[in-house]
Design an enzyme around this catalytic site. Structure first.
Site, PDB file in Angstrom:
ATOM      1  N   GLU A 101      66.819 130.302   7.677  1.00  0.00           N
ATOM      2  CA  GLU A 101      66.279 129.275   6.779  1.00  0.00           C
ATOM      3  C   GLU A 101      67.025 129.325   5.450  1.00  0.00           C
ATOM      4  OE1 GLU A 101      65.027 126.619   6.156  1.00  0.00           O
ATOM      5  OE2 GLU A 101      62.884 126.639   5.730  1.00  0.00           O
ATOM      6  N   ASP A 102      67.082 128.214   4.766  1.00  0.00           N
ATOM      7  CA  ASP A 102      67.754 128.187   3.474  1.00  0.00           C
ATOM      8  C   ASP A 102      66.889 128.837   2.390  1.00  0.00           C
ATOM      9  OD1 ASP A 102      65.856 126.137   3.502  1.00  0.00           O
ATOM     10  OD2 ASP A 102      67.214 124.586   2.757  1.00  0.00           O
ATOM     11  N   ASP A 105      59.623 128.767   0.204  1.00  0.00           N
ATOM     12  CA  ASP A 105      58.951 128.322  -1.008  1.00  0.00           C
ATOM     13  C   ASP A 105      57.449 128.595  -0.841  1.00  0.00           C
ATOM     14  OD1 ASP A 105      58.875 126.938  -3.514  1.00  0.00           O
ATOM     15  OD2 ASP A 105      58.431 125.069  -2.481  1.00  0.00           O
ATOM     16  N   PHE A 154      63.936 124.609  -9.172  1.00  0.00           N
ATOM     17  CA  PHE A 154      64.420 123.785  -8.073  1.00  0.00           C
ATOM     18  C   PHE A 154      65.926 123.968  -7.965  1.00  0.00           C
ATOM     19  CE2 PHE A 154      65.404 120.173  -5.432  1.00  0.00           C
ATOM     20  CZ  PHE A 154      64.372 120.230  -4.515  1.00  0.00           C
ATOM     21  N   ARG A 167      74.413 119.017  -1.398  1.00  0.00           N
ATOM     22  CA  ARG A 167      74.505 120.035  -0.341  1.00  0.00           C
ATOM     23  C   ARG A 167      75.888 120.683  -0.300  1.00  0.00           C
ATOM     24  NH1 ARG A 167      70.063 119.677   3.261  1.00  0.00           N
ATOM     25  NH2 ARG A 167      69.215 117.587   3.545  1.00  0.00           N
TER      26      ARG A 167
HETATM   27  P1  IMP Z   1      58.104 125.792   2.277  1.00  0.00           P
HETATM   28  O1  IMP Z   1      57.516 125.257   3.552  1.00  0.00           O
HETATM   29  O2  IMP Z   1      57.331 125.355   1.071  1.00  0.00           O
HETATM   30  O3  IMP Z   1      58.369 127.258   2.299  1.00  0.00           O
HETATM   31  O4  IMP Z   1      59.431 125.010   2.068  1.00  0.00           O
HETATM   32  C1  IMP Z   1      60.585 125.345   2.592  1.00  0.00           C
HETATM   33  C2  IMP Z   1      61.519 124.143   2.520  1.00  0.00           C
HETATM   34  O5  IMP Z   1      61.361 123.402   1.308  1.00  0.00           O
HETATM   35  C3  IMP Z   1      62.928 124.626   2.516  1.00  0.00           C
HETATM   36  O6  IMP Z   1      63.444 124.642   3.814  1.00  0.00           O
HETATM   37  C4  IMP Z   1      63.641 123.615   1.680  1.00  0.00           C
HETATM   38  O7  IMP Z   1      64.123 122.570   2.501  1.00  0.00           O
HETATM   39  C5  IMP Z   1      62.598 123.039   0.769  1.00  0.00           C
HETATM   40  N1  IMP Z   1      62.740 123.600  -0.587  1.00  0.00           N
HETATM   41  C6  IMP Z   1      61.984 124.541  -1.186  1.00  0.00           C
HETATM   42  N2  IMP Z   1      62.398 124.834  -2.413  1.00  0.00           N
HETATM   43  C7  IMP Z   1      63.489 124.051  -2.625  1.00  0.00           C
HETATM   44  C8  IMP Z   1      64.406 123.917  -3.720  1.00  0.00           C
HETATM   45  O8  IMP Z   1      64.318 124.570  -4.776  1.00  0.00           O
HETATM   46  N3  IMP Z   1      65.408 123.019  -3.538  1.00  0.00           N
HETATM   47  C9  IMP Z   1      65.559 122.286  -2.401  1.00  0.00           C
HETATM   48  N4  IMP Z   1      64.746 122.392  -1.359  1.00  0.00           N
HETATM   49  C10 IMP Z   1      63.706 123.268  -1.458  1.00  0.00           C
HETATM   50 MG    MG Z   2      64.472 123.103   4.675  1.00  0.00          MG
END
Ligand code: IMP
Ligand code: MG
Length: 179
Positions: A101-102, A105, A154, A167
């Protein structure tokens, strides 16, 4: 949606990312030593750069597959409901799996995806995320490997987007709005 103007400030250099990936891959390699097949699963689209660098550091018999889950849309707020937009092509039952995963959050995406994949009975299921924002967590989730813990900013670049842009930036930068 009108875009507010912003600048991008460097947070993690391309060199620092490369060095961290090398170190992580030594650990991953040790964990999966002797595997007959490791399926490396990238979460689309944000992990595409990370997974490309990661697999080229791994001297293991691997296959690459992708899964896509719904996430932010074009805003900076997380949607709570996670949907699978594109599933894996291959079966993972009895296989070793590494989910890539990237960024973690709130934790909703990876906890949903790993629960789904676990239900398919892989031999081993491990997770890695390049970035982690521990202060944003809404559901408990911890990955097996993390590249960098970062503050609640962010970020974009190295595969990660803001409304589909940035990207292709080679490093990780934080978005700062200027109006
Ligand atoms: P989560 O489900 O809230 O953990 O979100 C994970 C996804 O939200 C990641 O795979 C990202 O695609 C997106 N995301 C979370 N934080 C950022 C950020 O700072 N920049 C861009 N995308 C984010
Ligand atoms: Mg994502």
């Amino acid at each position: 949606m009108p875009r507010r103007p912003y600048v991008i400030e460097e947070m993690i250099s391309a060199k620092a990312i490369a060095a961290r990936i090398e170190a992580l891959c030594r650990e991953i390699q040790a964990e999966f030593e002797g595997t007959d097949k490791l399926v490396v699963v990238g979460l689309l689209r944000g992990s595409f750069v990370f997974i490309a660098d990661l697999v080229r550091e791994l001297d293991l018999p691997i296959e690459v597959d992708f899964i896509e889950a719904s996430s932010y849309g074009d805003a900076t707020e997380s949607s709570r409901e996670v949907r699978i937009l594109k599933d894996l092509r291959g079966a993972i039952e009895g296989r070793d799996v590494l989910v890539v995963e990237d960024i973690i959050d709130t934790g909703h995406t990876l906890s949903h995806v790993t629960r789904l994949l676990q239900s398919r009975n892989p031999a081993r299921l491990k997770t890695i995320a390049l970035l982690n924002k521990p202060s944003r967590r809404e559901v408990e989730f911890s990955a097996d490997w993390i590249g960098f813990d970062i503050p609640d900013e962010f970020v974009v670049g190295y595969g990660i987007d803001f409304a589909q842009r940035n990207r292709n930036l080679p490093h990780i930068g934080k978005v700062r709005f200027i109006e």
